[in-house]
Enzyme design. Structure first.
Site, mmCIF file in Angstrom:
data_model
loop_
_atom_site.group_PDB
_atom_site.id
_atom_site.type_symbol
_atom_site.label_atom_id
_atom_site.label_comp_id
_atom_site.label_asym_id
_atom_site.label_seq_id
_atom_site.Cartn_x
_atom_site.Cartn_y
_atom_site.Cartn_z
ATOM 1 C CB SER A 1 -6.536 -84.954 9.684
ATOM 2 O OG SER A 1 -6.769 -85.979 8.754
ATOM 3 C CB SER B 1 -3.599 -87.226 8.027
ATOM 4 O OG SER B 1 -4.001 -85.866 8.115
ATOM 5 C CE LYS C 1 -1.231 -83.552 8.558
ATOM 6 N NZ LYS C 1 -2.710 -83.497 8.517
#
Lengths: 540, 507
Positions: A200, A176, A101
């Site tokens: 997330s 996310s 990420k």
């Protein structure tokens, strides 16, 4: 939306017939790949090339990556091959590719948090998670898309455009950490790393049909994680199997002297628990507050089947009420924005990243203001304003102070519940993946996606999401959430592995085999030429 | 404007005769830890700009603070020496405001849960209005807390402030250096002594911090910085007045001057029926007056909240007690002991302190000098030299051992007082040790009778009238002949032996 992308169109899994060696490699689990590399059946370089090829073929549609680091990935893979050739004993994930990420700092790749405000910033240091992954011989394929500064549940808040759900390209992959979940579910990488502040990792894992884990807060280091809400942010693994998630969990965990909130205790035995896969005699609590009205019927149907399955496997099922969970969402939306309003203050154009208005006519204060106006997206601005307000003198007690009290009550709910049961279970999300654009203009609807995941962030305990089937009405994956006490992360793996084994047996194969759609994508091929690094996004 | 117009209207004496001043002091001390508050960078003064920095003290995205244990221990030392209670749990908080020299745009500080609370520091000031009578004051300490320092801005342009600057440069070497803030409770009842109480408090605090070894306490380098709060209330009024906070007070003398000037300024305002504005003011070293800074009434909201990146500090009682056990003898107690041991008066001690000579005198005595000699040499000859060159006594190129040796040379008759001054002059000029100077300059007293007798006879021959007086019994007149012999021998004669010889010849 791309013209070619029609609602309902899915991202086909790589050809399962196994005629193509590259597509076979992208279908293998991390544990299988590591074993094959260690055993010399395949080189780490070949494995990396296979995944880079899949990214080449699929990421134009998935948009999981903001940056693909083909050259450094190949270099890392070659280093693993050399170590093997030299007779070194390789770690359990050596040579396995991973999608990171874009919230973790990396010295050899840009770090954007999917925001324009970081501009062309290159971190001068690696996050602890990044460092541990490199040390473990894990191959970093690149940095994945996310909601800007991890604020969102769909990746639609990315400044560089949304990622897409491999099950249906017209739907969100969750957020996310949606870039990482799309990459793992789309066979671009067997492993992904995300961060979980309010769900997330678990929510994108649930809506993409993969496994996602939020470890105990402090179990994995936040050093080098660009902060959203410091008291909640938790790095964790995404994978296609429970065992893979456990292997990755173990690789990134452990005390870090650079993070004061890092837990100084042994890492829970998650890999052993994932191999144990046995729930007989376990007491499992169903939380009534996390189901019912507002939940998609197909989600509840699959959840109830999972409960029955657990009972049939020998677990004792009881209902355990957690009365304060209903206040978790409002408390979260005071605490997280409050912390973010302070954490994001440093993006002021003075030292790094974007700088707006620096034309000699503006004061430093005006440059700060213009930079922040230009660099942050609307959701980030909304939360900064919410948090600034909640912390203001005269409002602090009523908002931030009250929210912290609620947080304590939720923690007590968990403590009381875990006196009666070993783990708690609930659906991971109230609905399956929603269409891109559906909730973009309705923040409250978007926030509800994290309804079931937020309590564990507020209390800091471990929680995992595991695919438990497809909702009959839309054919999309449903997530089962398993929650365990602080530092009892092994329990969520033990339960998840048992459910996974039973469901796989019942289905006759992995859930992701169910991804079906028109063959709108080129078949994955082995790339023959080295690709320049840089792919998608604006960070190339 | 009105500031300047009202400035000279009220004399200090007039102001304090009609108003009661209330003062309070906030002192910032940079700790002398090896590393910074939350990272491993050296906590050093100076260095190339932005050379002592890392991701943490630059506040780079993703970086996290880790508390410096030594800084906690130093703060506890200060708290214990100030008779404070050490908290079971202290917490860091974020103080949020935007400023280019703040790497994170918030400062990690302590807010409602400081490490040390409720202590005191006893001081003594001398009241000139009562014949320098010593007057004790107990300055109560509200809190001692720990925070991180900011970077240093340099604003290039006519104003020297951020507003109106052409451009600004920021050096983050200082960012993250541990900073302790010591806040007093309001000090009442000082009257005309308010400036002196403020000055003495800071001086006493400085000595205390130095004795604790927690800071180099150099005001001129900014490792000790002082904000002075001042307010006035009409004599006998029950309510306190509106206070101002004066910053940029960078020497002991300035502390007293800042209080004095604020008292006069506020008295003039109150006399004119105006109100004192609660604000931050800047002290100007050149004019000795203050000028307005940012108004506190429109000051920003710092939005304090507990720092989520740090766990609370919970010093164990064992740790607290071991720190307490390590405390050195504190300056007040030490002065009382030395005064007793040395047999000096209160005023002598005060003079030694003001001259910064206490340690030097102690070391000189330790090297063998008598207290009276040690005091005499440091406070006379050496203090004059220091004052002339504007240096600190301790910076003079002479050691306490040198001074003790000079006293010893006088004692044993090798040199007399006049020659001793020349010896000191030689040492200060870099001519070597006292003994080397004596040899080098040929300063040994002449006490050899053969050499002296000739000089004595010459003096008697040259002054027959004086010789006659002595013969007739006026022994006191011998001084004139001694002076003549001294002159003839270039001051090197042993004066008492000369006297004996003269009286012997003329008896």
């Amino acid at each position: 939306m791309d013209d070619e992308t029609r609602p309902g169109e899915a991202m086909p899994a790589p050809d399962r017939a196994g005629r193509d060696r590259a597509s076979e490699l992208t279908r293998m689990t991390a544990a299988e790949l590591a074993a094959a590399i260690a055993g010399g059946q395949v080189s780490a370089l070949e494995v990396t090339d296979a995944h880079l090829g899949r990214i080449d073929a699929a990421d134009g549609q998935l948009h999981a990556f903001l940056h693909v680091a083909a050259d450094s990935a190949r270099a890392a893979a070659r280093a693993v091959d050399e170590r093997r050739a030299a007779g070194d004993v390789l770690g359990p994930l050596a040579g396995v590719p991973l999608a990171l990420k874009d919230v973790f700092t990396t010295t050899d790749m840009p770090t954007t948090c999917a925001s324009r405000i970081l501009g062309r910033w290159r971190p001068p240091y690696d996050a602890t998670v990044t460092r541990r992954l490199r040390q473990a011989g894990v191959v970093l394929l690149g940095k994945t898309n996310m909601d800007e500064f991890a604020m969102g549940s769909s990746t639609e808040n990315s400044a560089f455009g949304p990622s897409r759900n491999p099950w249906d390209l017209a739907r969100v992959p969750g957020g996310s950490s949606g870039g990482s979940s799309a990459a793992v579910a789309g066979f671009e990488a067997p492993l992904g790393i995300g961060t979980d502040t309010g769900g997330s990792i678990r929510q994108p894992a649930a809506v993409c049909g993969i496994v996602g884990v939020k470890p105990t807060y402090g179990g994995s280091s936040r050093y080098g994680v660009i902060a959203f809400a410091s008291s909640l942010d938790t790095p964790g693994p995404l994978a296609r199997t429970v065992l893979d998630a456990a292997l990755l969990h173990e690789a990134i965990s452990g005390h870090d002297p650079c993070d004061s909130t890092s837990v100084d205790a042994p890492v829970p035995p998650v890999v052993a628990a994932a191999r144990q896969a046995d729930v007989s005699g376990l007491r499992i609590g169903v939380v009534p507050e996390l189901s019912g009205e507002g939940y998609q019927p197909g989600v509840l149907a699959r959840f109830n089947e999972a409960v029955e399955l657990l009972e049939s496997l020998g677990a004792k099922i009881v209902e355990v009420s957690c009365p304060h969970f209903s206040y978790a969402l409002p408390a979260y939306y005071l605490i997280a924005p409050s912390e973010c309003s302070s954490n994001l203050a440093r993006f002021d154009g003075m030292r790094y990243g974007l700088r707006a208005g620096d034309d000699g006519t503006h004061s430093a204060e005006e440059v700060m203001s213009l930079t922040r106006a230009a660099g942050f997206g609307p959701e980030v601005k909304r939360r900064i304003m919410l948090g600034t307000y909640a912390l203001s003198s005269g409002y602090y007690d009523a908002y931030y102070g009250k929210a912290q009290q609620v947080r304590t009550l939720i923690t007590r709910d968990f403590e009381a519940a875990f006196e009666q049961v070993d783990v708690l279970i609930s659906p991971t999300t109230p609905t399956t993946a929603f269409p891109i654009g559906e909730r973009a203009d309705d923040p409250m609807a978007m926030y509800l996606a994290d309804l079931c995941t937020i309590p564990s962030n507020l209390a800091g305990n471990a929680a995992l999401s595991l695919p438990c089937g497809l909702a009959p009405e839309d054919g999309l994956p449903v997530g089962l959430q398993i929650m365990a006490p602080v530092l009892a992360d092994d329990r969520v793996y033990r339960v998840a592995a048992a459910v996974e084994a039973a469901l796989t047996q019942r289905r006759g194969g992995p859930l992701l085999d169910a991804i079906r759609g028109p063959a709108g994508l080129p078949a994955p091929v082995l790339p023959t030429t080295a690709r320049a690094s840089g792919h998608g996004g604006s960070s190339a | 404007m009105t500031d300047q117009a009202t400035m000279n209207l009220v004399s200090f004496e007039d102001a304090v005769s009609r108003y009661d001043p209330l003062i309070g002091l906030e002192t910032h001390v940079e700790l002398g830890t090896l590393t910074k508050m939350f990272c491993g960078c050296p906590a050093r003064f100076g260095g190339e700009p932005n050379s002592l920095v890392c991701p943490v003290c630059l506040g780079l995205p993703g970086s996290l603070p880790v508390t410096n244990r030594m800084a906690i221990e130093y703060t506890m030392k200060i708290g214990l020496a100030l008779n404070c209670t050490i908290a079971d749990t202290a917490r860091f908080a974020r103080k949020n405001y935007f400023y280019p020299d703040m790497p994170k745009d918030y400062q990690i500080s302590q807010y409602d849960e400081p490490l040390c609370t409720d202590g005191w520091l006893d001081i003594t000031v001398h009241d000139p209005a009562a014949g320098d009578e010593p007057r004790p004051f107990r300055v109560e300490i509200e809190r001692v807390h720990l925070e991180e320092d900011t970077g240093k801005s340099m604003h290039v342009g006519s104003t020297g402030r951020i507003h109106g600057a052409e451009y600004s440069l920021v050096d983050y070497n200082r960012a993250g250096i541990p900073l302790v803030e010591i806040v007093t409770k309001p000090v009442a009842g000082t009257g005309a002594l308010a400036p002196e109480v403020a000055r003495t408090y800071v001086a006493e605090l400085r000595d205390l911090l130095r004795a604790l070894g927690v800071s180099d306490v150099r005001m001129e380098e900014g490792s000790l910085r002082c904000d002075v709060n001042t307010s006035l209330a009409p004599r006998g009024a029950s309510a306190w007045g509106t206070r101002t906070e004066t910053k940029n007070v960078n020497s002991l003398r300035s502390v007293a001057r800042a209080v004095r000037s604020e008292i006069q300024r506020q008295a003039a305002l109150l006399d004119a029926g105006q109100r004192v504005v609660q604000e931050t003011r800047h002290f100007n070293e050149e004019t000795g007056t203050t000028s307005p800074g940012r108004s506190k009434e429109e000051a920003q909201d710092y939005r304090y909240f507990p720092e989520p990146d740090l766990v609370p500090v919970a010093p164990s009682r064992d740790w607290v007690e071991s720190v307490r056990a390590q405390l050195p003898e504190l300056p007040g107690a030490r002065r009382a002991r030395l005064q007793r041991e040395w047999g000096l008066s209160e005023l002598d001690m005060a003079a030694l302190r003001n001259a910064g000579a206490l340690d030097l005198v102690a070391e000189t005595i330790a090297a063998g000098a008598t207290p009276a000699d040690a005091r005499k040499w440091w406070l006379s000859e050496l203090l004059r030299t220091a004052n002339k060159s504007g240096a600190e006594l301790g910076d003079l190129p002479i050691t306490p051992a040198d001074v003790a040796r000079v006293a010893q040379l006088v004692d044993s008759g090798v040199v007399n007082d006049r020659l001793a001054r020349e010896v000191i002059e030689g040492v200060l000029a870099g001519e070597g040790t006292p003994d080397e100077v004596v040899t080098g300059r040929g300063l040994v007293v002449v006490s050899d009778d053969t050499a002296l007798t000739a000089a004595v006879d010459e003096a008697i021959a040259a002054h027959p009238d004086v010789a006659e007086k002595i013969r007739s019994g006026k022994v006191a007149a011998a001084g004139a002949l001694v002076g003549a012999v001294m002159k003839a021998t270039g001051g090197k004669a042993d004066a008492s032996r000369v006297r004996e010889l003269i009286l012997g010849r003329l008896s």
